[in-house]
Design a protein around this motif. Structure first.
Motif, PDB file in Angstrom:
ATOM      1  N   GLU A  22       0.737  -1.077  -0.165  1.00  0.00           N
ATOM      2  CA  GLU A  22       0.081   0.112  -0.040  1.00  0.00           C
ATOM      3  C   GLU A  22       0.724   1.326   0.043  1.00  0.00           C
ATOM      4  O   GLU A  22       0.646   2.263  -0.697  1.00  0.00           O
ATOM      5  CB  GLU A  22      -0.985   0.009   1.279  1.00  0.00           C
ATOM      6  N   GLU A  26       0.945   4.141  -2.898  1.00  0.00           N
ATOM      7  CA  GLU A  26       0.644   5.587  -2.819  1.00  0.00           C
ATOM      8  C   GLU A  26       1.762   6.422  -3.107  1.00  0.00           C
ATOM      9  O   GLU A  26       1.865   7.471  -3.723  1.00  0.00           O
ATOM     10  CB  GLU A  26       0.465   5.770  -0.937  1.00  0.00           C
ATOM     11  N   GLU A  92      -9.949  11.511  -2.223  1.00  0.00           N
ATOM     12  CA  GLU A  92     -10.370  10.070  -2.155  1.00  0.00           C
ATOM     13  C   GLU A  92     -11.702   9.992  -1.377  1.00  0.00           C
ATOM     14  O   GLU A  92     -12.472   9.071  -1.840  1.00  0.00           O
ATOM     15  CB  GLU A  92      -9.411   9.324  -1.226  1.00  0.00           C
ATOM     16  N   LEU A  98     -12.223   6.162  -0.570  1.00  0.00           N
ATOM     17  CA  LEU A  98     -12.394   5.895   1.119  1.00  0.00           C
ATOM     18  C   LEU A  98     -13.248   5.110   1.425  1.00  0.00           C
ATOM     19  O   LEU A  98     -12.903   3.830   2.324  1.00  0.00           O
ATOM     20  CB  LEU A  98     -12.298   7.264   1.650  1.00  0.00           C
ATOM     21  N   LYS A 101     -12.160   1.385   0.352  1.00  0.00           N
ATOM     22  CA  LYS A 101     -10.991   0.794   1.065  1.00  0.00           C
ATOM     23  C   LYS A 101     -11.582   0.665   2.518  1.00  0.00           C
ATOM     24  O   LYS A 101     -11.035  -0.373   2.873  1.00  0.00           O
ATOM     25  CB  LYS A 101      -9.916   2.132   1.270  1.00  0.00           C
ATOM     26  N   ARG A 102     -12.714   0.986   2.880  1.00  0.00           N
ATOM     27  CA  ARG A 102     -13.177   0.823   4.217  1.00  0.00           C
ATOM     28  C   ARG A 102     -13.798  -0.596   4.251  1.00  0.00           C
ATOM     29  O   ARG A 102     -13.748  -1.328   5.053  1.00  0.00           O
ATOM     30  CB  ARG A 102     -14.191   1.796   4.691  1.00  0.00           C
ATOM     31  N   THR A 108      -7.103  -1.328   8.201  1.00  0.00           N
ATOM     32  CA  THR A 108      -7.198   0.312   8.134  1.00  0.00           C
ATOM     33  C   THR A 108      -5.753   1.206   8.308  1.00  0.00           C
ATOM     34  O   THR A 108      -5.572   2.130   7.769  1.00  0.00           O
ATOM     35  CB  THR A 108      -8.137   0.883   9.199  1.00  0.00           C
ATOM     36  N   TYR A 111      -3.678   1.977   5.337  1.00  0.00           N
ATOM     37  CA  TYR A 111      -4.023   3.296   4.498  1.00  0.00           C
ATOM     38  C   TYR A 111      -3.092   4.542   5.252  1.00  0.00           C
ATOM     39  O   TYR A 111      -2.699   5.348   4.525  1.00  0.00           O
ATOM     40  CB  TYR A 111      -5.625   3.503   4.525  1.00  0.00           C
ATOM     41  N   LYS A 115       0.225   6.851   3.815  1.00  0.00           N
ATOM     42  CA  LYS A 115       0.487   8.024   3.776  1.00  0.00           C
ATOM     43  C   LYS A 115       1.594   8.694   4.477  1.00  0.00           C
ATOM     44  O   LYS A 115       2.185   9.846   4.338  1.00  0.00           O
ATOM     45  CB  LYS A 115      -1.067   8.692   4.058  1.00  0.00           C
TER      46      LYS A 115
END
Length: 258
Positions: A22, A26, A92, A98, A101-102, A108, A111, A115
């Motif tokens: 992930e 990103e 997002e 978002l 992804k949830r 979680t 994510y 970032k």
């Protein structure tokens, strides 16, 4: 001869692999977004060259290039944190990523780890380019141990700005987040003394600098690099941690309602 087919068993990917995948995705996404990567990497270096290297000299006992290396370093590392979280999350949310992804099996935490990792990679790139400019073209001398401590302080100091960006990203959607982040980022940078020493400002503005997290990080950076004395590191760290907790709490409340 009859052959018995065996079911194909696909192993569950490790948690570490999920987090790293992930983070890599990103980082690749932002490298392919010139509107983010180019200003993030170019602006701190351009400003430092224009104001810290071209007009070389001293401000009293302060070496201008070394002083501005510390403050533009702060300016450079908080940008990816604010824009990466604030603008990234807002877009997002608007595009529905978002929510996707949830409901996906992805943890979680992956994510947010992605970032944070992105912010640190871009922050480190900014630090390195500023350091090369300062040491190579501005007659700046910094011991390797001091430089490593300064780098560590700046990288750890991105956390409250990640939290602030996260909160902003929960408040607005889409491109409106760009304007909101800029309205926070640029005034905070100027009023925290990142572009020029606070002594150039009126006394009232100098006293108000304590409300900005960037000012507290800049005091730590300037103290580590030897440009100011009698720095109360614990108090500045305490303020930054308190601000991190505050912004994270506000962001968590907003995320529960959106």
């Amino acid at each position: 001869m009859n052959t018995v087919s065996q079911p194909l068993v696909i192993g569950r990917p490790s948690l570490l692999r999920i987090y790293l995948s992930e983070a890599a995705a990103e980082l690749l996404r932002l490298l392919r977004t010139p509107s983010f990567s180019v200003p993030t990497l170019a602006f701190p270096l351009v400003f430092y060259v224009l104001f810290g290297i071209v007009p070389q000299g001293h401000w009293g006992d302060l070496h201008k290039a070394t002083y501005l290396l510390a403050t533009y370093g702060v300016f450079g590392v908080i940008g990816p944190a604010l824009f990466g979280f604030g603008v990234g999350l807002a877009i997002e949310r608007q595009q529905g990523w978002l929510e996707l992804k949830r409901v996906s099996p992805m943890p979680t935490g992956a994510y947010f780890f992605a970032k944070i990792a992105m912010s640190l990679v871009f922050a480190l790139a900014v630090i390195l380019e500023l350091s090369v400019a300062a040491i190579g073209y501005a007659d700046t001398h910094i011991a390797i141990g001091t430089w490593l401590l300064w780098v560590a302080a700046l990288l750890l100091g991105t956390l409250p700005f990640c939290a602030l960006g996260l909160w902003i990203g929960t408040l607005v959607k889409g491109q409106a987040a760009v304007a909101v982040v800029n309205l926070v980022y640029l005034p905070m940078s100027v009023l925290s003394g990142l572009w020029m020493p606070l002594a150039a400002f009126p006394t009232a503005l100098q006293k108000l600098a304590v409300v900005w997290p960037a000012w507290h990080l800049s005091r730590i950076a300037l103290g580590v690099i030897g440009q100011i004395r009698e720095v109360h590191y614990l108090s500045h760290v305490g303020v930054l941690l308190a601000m991190t907790a505050l912004f994270l709490s506000l962001a968590a409340l907003r995320l529960r309602s959106v």
